[in-house]
Design a protein around this motif. Structure first.
Motif, mmCIF file in Angstrom:
data_model
loop_
_atom_site.group_PDB
_atom_site.id
_atom_site.type_symbol
_atom_site.label_atom_id
_atom_site.label_comp_id
_atom_site.label_asym_id
_atom_site.label_seq_id
_atom_site.Cartn_x
_atom_site.Cartn_y
_atom_site.Cartn_z
ATOM 1 N N GLY A 317 0.792 -1.223 0.000
ATOM 2 C CA GLY A 317 0.000 0.000 0.000
ATOM 3 C C GLY A 317 0.828 1.277 0.000
ATOM 4 O O GLY A 317 0.285 2.370 0.209
ATOM 5 N N SER A 318 2.143 1.177 -0.255
ATOM 6 C CA SER A 318 2.999 2.368 -0.236
ATOM 7 C C SER A 318 2.966 3.134 -1.548
ATOM 8 O O SER A 318 3.527 4.223 -1.649
ATOM 9 C CB SER A 318 4.450 1.979 0.098
ATOM 10 O OG SER A 318 4.950 1.049 -0.847
ATOM 11 N N ARG A 471 2.763 3.766 4.232
ATOM 12 C CA ARG A 471 1.683 3.619 3.263
ATOM 13 C C ARG A 471 1.315 4.973 2.646
ATOM 14 O O ARG A 471 1.471 6.024 3.276
ATOM 15 C CB ARG A 471 0.453 2.997 3.922
ATOM 16 C CG ARG A 471 0.569 1.496 4.123
ATOM 17 C CD ARG A 471 -0.737 0.890 4.536
ATOM 18 N NE ARG A 471 -0.806 -0.504 4.089
ATOM 19 C CZ ARG A 471 -1.882 -1.273 4.208
ATOM 20 N NH1 ARG A 471 -2.983 -0.793 4.738
ATOM 21 N NH2 ARG A 471 -1.870 -2.511 3.769
ATOM 22 N N MET A 477 -0.367 0.754 8.793
ATOM 23 C CA MET A 477 -0.369 -0.679 8.500
ATOM 24 C C MET A 477 -1.483 -1.347 9.304
ATOM 25 O O MET A 477 -1.852 -0.874 10.384
ATOM 26 C CB MET A 477 0.985 -1.297 8.857
ATOM 27 C CG MET A 477 2.143 -0.789 8.011
ATOM 28 S SD MET A 477 1.994 -1.242 6.265
ATOM 29 C CE MET A 477 2.314 -3.011 6.342
ATOM 30 N N GLY A 676 -1.622 -7.250 3.664
ATOM 31 C CA GLY A 676 -1.536 -5.953 3.004
ATOM 32 C C GLY A 676 -2.753 -5.583 2.184
ATOM 33 O O GLY A 676 -2.877 -4.443 1.717
ATOM 34 N N ARG A 680 -6.255 -0.396 2.946
ATOM 35 C CA ARG A 680 -5.378 0.362 2.041
ATOM 36 C C ARG A 680 -5.854 1.806 1.869
ATOM 37 O O ARG A 680 -5.074 2.676 1.478
ATOM 38 C CB ARG A 680 -5.284 -0.348 0.687
ATOM 39 C CG ARG A 680 -4.621 -1.716 0.795
ATOM 40 C CD ARG A 680 -4.684 -2.471 -0.508
ATOM 41 N NE ARG A 680 -3.718 -1.999 -1.480
ATOM 42 C CZ ARG A 680 -2.489 -2.499 -1.648
ATOM 43 N NH1 ARG A 680 -2.069 -3.464 -0.850
ATOM 44 N NH2 ARG A 680 -1.695 -2.027 -2.577
#
Length: 820
Positions: A317-318, A471, A477, A676, A680
């Motif tokens: 999600g970065s 993220r 997270m 992950g 998000r």
């Protein structure tokens, strides 16, 4: 063409090394007739005879002007005006064959679309000396001989149609024996253009006054008028008018269109068209990166100034994809090509929509579900430079790129990048790195959970290293909780714990979605007789059968065989079965019973079999037409869902109990990746991991999202036991239908190898028989230096020695370098 077989070339001055699409241990040298010397180039296909009479289309690897120390056959013809394969590709093929201990012919077969591999078609030629006295022939022989005397030649297919039978070889053999005909092999090109019929207005009616006159004074049938008006509308809105689309939209018939043709109002013409239709080309990457993304982008560009390979380690999600887009934009604007690799074609559907928004028709997709004609068309578009960007799985790397500038290997840790069967068993990530050094292209590896080998290389300075620790959009997270199944009772054999059930209810009440991960498909992985303990197994493999509810059959996941469900035990006759463990089908059924108001879907190999089935399921979940998605590893890999609030991992112990040195690494990667998918966007997500081994260190690493701690713990063990990245591993499997034969062969090969290297085994693997072939396995650890490369050649020589022994020539030997 035939005369080359009989003319003697006393002193040729040019020779070519030719790669044939066969598993041959070497390339073969042919001499070039004088009239063909000017048109032979590396990468072109040539027609050659190999063996007694079989003809093949091979690829020229190199042109030579020094005679080999043995007589050579001539090439028969050159099949391409320009090279089909570039020299960098030929170098790549050679490297793959050497590194992965296969042959260049096997690499060629994997790389080239099937329609470029010309087939040799058998043709029967009439022997004029046979005369026309066919009285001693039987009925079928007489029919073929009579047809040959008239037509002079027939293909085998024509003989089959003539006799209306499939097996015509006995008839043909008798005709050859009686000298009625002779055999000739003709090379057949299988690449065909695709044609479509287009409807046009007669040029006479381009004059608006004439067209208006005919419309105002129409005397024909009303349906013809409707068809003409539909044509004019389509032409105005879409330009070119395809006949099939016109008839469908207007509801008209072909006869009505023919009538307008006869009146010379409309015209129909056939044109060759592209099978792959692309959007208009544009570059639209006018978004602003976050501060962290911009910093990563600048660091990547700085790293590429001194290194050709860089690892982007960004948490789930970065926003790694947005960084990729900015890099791609620069490469496309520089006029170069981009290769964007993903581990499985299942990921292409969602990703292609995002990339097309940014790059339109610059991007094409390439994967194994394309038909042969589509592959040829895309191959030619890449080779000409018309296609500037390819999104695809590992096979996309073997396309003929003319000017690659950037290779992205997304989710680089994924085991799907490794080809299994058949050879070449190459790893796309490592092959991409070598291809980058050949072409000067920059190679970007991206992952939230990098392979230990890649992270080690980055820390050693071999690769550049850039990290994205937060993220995108300042999202946190997900919170990870461990659920102790032993506390739930039933000896820990619980599918949906009370805590998970409550979390699902709360998530659905908040109008958010749920993903449940179970890494087993089917209904029950195995059945057990309650009386005697008998477990149904496959008759062809040493493995238990899995019950699938959708087919109501027992399936073997190794050979694909299916069996009817058992009502009584074949060992004792009892009729009571215990159902052990659970697969995604059972999970889906249970969830539907527990949450009847929720809409549930399942994503596994059984539920997404069609060409567009995966994309359809992804869209349903994206559009919130599904509340709960149950799936195997397919839900782990790179999918981006906006409204997922909860992820449940149903059986973490099943991921931690494999007998493999990578088990902890793989388990961490799977659980971290599936975690992950939660939270998000909008709100912090939650992850529940159900396990019995709640004290296992990997679960702690996942709970704290601590990749570095997992890496440090695993590397200590790898170094102690000399596993990668401190060594290279070769796995050698021997297969034969007789157990004693394969055991003797494995012991003999081990004896050859143990004189020069460290060999573990031979031993039978966990599944010791597949498709009626018994298996023995050896494992070799090699140093990562020049000595290791030299020892690979020792392995190749030992295998050739074994296969030269008549006792073991039927034994199949499969070598896997760097198995995953």
């Amino acid at each position: 063409m035939q005369e080359h077989d009989t003319i003697l070339y006393s002193n040729p001055t040019c020779w070519v090394d030719v790669i044939l699409p066969l598993a041959l241990p070497q390339v073969y040298t042919y001499h070039v007739p004088e009239e063909l010397e000017a048109v032979v180039h590396p990468g072109c296909r040539v027609e050659v005879v190999f063996g007694k009479a079989k003809r093949y289309a091979g690829i020229i690897r190199s042109v030579l002007h020094t005679a080999p120390p043995y007589p050579t056959k001539p090439i028969l013809q050159v099949l391409d005006d320009t090279p089909l394969v570039f020299e960098n590709q030929l170098k790549l093929w050679k490297w793959i064959a050497a590194y992965y201990l296969c042959t260049e012919g096997e690499v060629m077969s994997a790389a080239l679309p099937a329609n470029f591999k010309l087939s040799s078609e058998t043709i029967l030629l009439f022997n004029e000396e046979a005369g026309d006295d066919f009285l001693d022939l039987d009925e079928r022989e007489y029919i073929v001989a009579d047809a040959l005397s008239i037509r002079k030649q027939l293909t085998m297919r024509e003989v089959q149609e003539l006799l209306d039978i499939h097996h015509v070889y006995p008839v043909v053999k008798k005709l050859i024996d009686r000298k009625v005909c002779v055999i000739w092999e003709k090379m057949m090109e299988r690449v065909k253009a695709r044609y479509e019929k287009f409807v046009l207005l007669n040029p006479d009616y381009r004059d608006e006054s004439k067209l208006e006159d005919i419309l105002n004074h129409w005397k024909g049938a009303p349906k013809q008028m409707e068809l003409l008006l539909a044509f004019l509308h389509l032409e105005k809105t879409e330009g070119d008018v395809v006949q099939s689309k016109l008839l469908q939209k207007s509801g008209a018939t072909k006869a009505q269109l023919n009538a307008l043709e006869q009146k010379q109002i409309l015209q129909v013409e056939e044109r060759a068209i592209d099978r792959i239709q692309l959007l208009p080309k544009h570059i639209n990457a006018n978004f602003i990166l976050s501060e962290a993304q911009q910093q990563a982008f600048e660091q990547l560009k700085e790293n590429f100034k001194s290194r050709s390979v860089c690892l982007l380690h960004g948490v789930t999600g970065s926003g790694k994809t947005l960084v990729y887009v900015k890099l791609i934009e620069e490469v496309l604007q520089a006029g170069k090509q981009v290769i964007y690799l993903i581990p499985e074609i299942a990921l292409t559907a969602q990703l292609i929509r995002r990339l097309q928004y940014f790059f339109g028709g610059y991007i094409s997709v390439y994967h194994s579900r394309f038909n042969d004609q589509e592959r040829v068309e895309l191959w030619n578009k890449v080779r000409s430079g018309e296609t500037r960007m390819i999104l695809g799985a590992r096979s996309a790397l073997l396309l003929p790129f003319v000017n690659p500038g950037l290779i992205i290997v997304d989710e680089e840790h994924d085991a799907s990048y490794k080809q299994q069967d058949p050879a070449p068993r190459y790893h796309a990530r490592d092959t991409a790195i070598f291809y980058g050094t050949l072409t000067g292209a920059q190679v970007l590896l991206g992952s939230a959970t990098p392979s230990l080998e890649s992270y080690y290389n980055a820390l050693q300075g071999k690769y550049g290293l850039v990290t994205l620790k937060d993220r995108y959009g300042e999202m946190s997270m997900p919170e990870v909780d461990i659920v102790n199944l032993m506390a739930e009772g039933a000896k820990g054999k619980v599918m949906i714990s009370e805590k998970l059930k409550e979390a699902i209810l709360a998530t659905l009440a908040a109008n958010r979605q749920v993903i449940l991960f179970q890494n087993r498909r089917g209904y029950h992985p195995y059945l057990l007789c309650a009386t005697c303990g008998f477990i149904p197994k496959c008759t062809h493999c040493d493995v238990s059968l899995t019950l699938h509810k959708y087919s109501n059959k027992l399936h073997c996941h190794y050979c694909g065989s299916t069996y009817p469900t058992l009502t009584s035990c074949v060992a004792c006759g009892a009729q009571t079965w215990l159902e052990r463990n659970f697969g995604t089908e059972k999970v889906e059924e249970t969830i539907e019973q527990l949450f009847p108001d929720a809409k549930t879907g399942r994503m596994d190999m059984d539920s997404v079999r069609g060409k567009t089935a995966h994309d359809h399921l992804v869209k349903l979940f994206e559009q919130r037409k599904l509340d709960i998605l149950v799936g195997t590893q397919m839900v782990v890999k790179g999918l981006d869902f906006e409204h997922v609030g909860l992820v449940g991992i149903l059986d973490a112990d099943g991921l931690l109990n494999f007998a493999d040195f990578r088990v902890n690494e793989r388990a961490f990667q799977l659980m971290e990746q599936v975690s992950g998918r939660a939270g998000r966007k909008h709100e912090v997500g939650k992850v529940l991991i159900q396990a019995v081994q709640v004290k296992h260190p990997v679960l702690h690493f996942v709970q704290t999202h601590d990749y570095e701690a997992m890496y440090a713990a695993e590397m200590e063990n790898r170094k102690t036991f000399f596993y990668p990245p401190f060594s290279r591993i070769l796995s050698i499997k021997l297969k034969h239908k007789t157990l004693q034969k394969v055991q003797d062969a494995a012991n003999t090969l081990a004896h050859y190898l143990k004189r020069d290297m460290m060999v573990v085994g031979p031993a039978a693997p966990m599944v010791g028989r597949v498709r009626n072939q018994y298996i023995m396995e050896l494992m070799i650890k090699l140093p990562k230096d020049a000595q290791g490369s030299a020892l690979k050649q020792v392995v190749r020589n030992a295998i050739q020695t074994l296969q030269a022994d008549k006792r073991f020539s039927p034994v199949q030997v499969v070598v896997d370098v760097d198995p995953v």
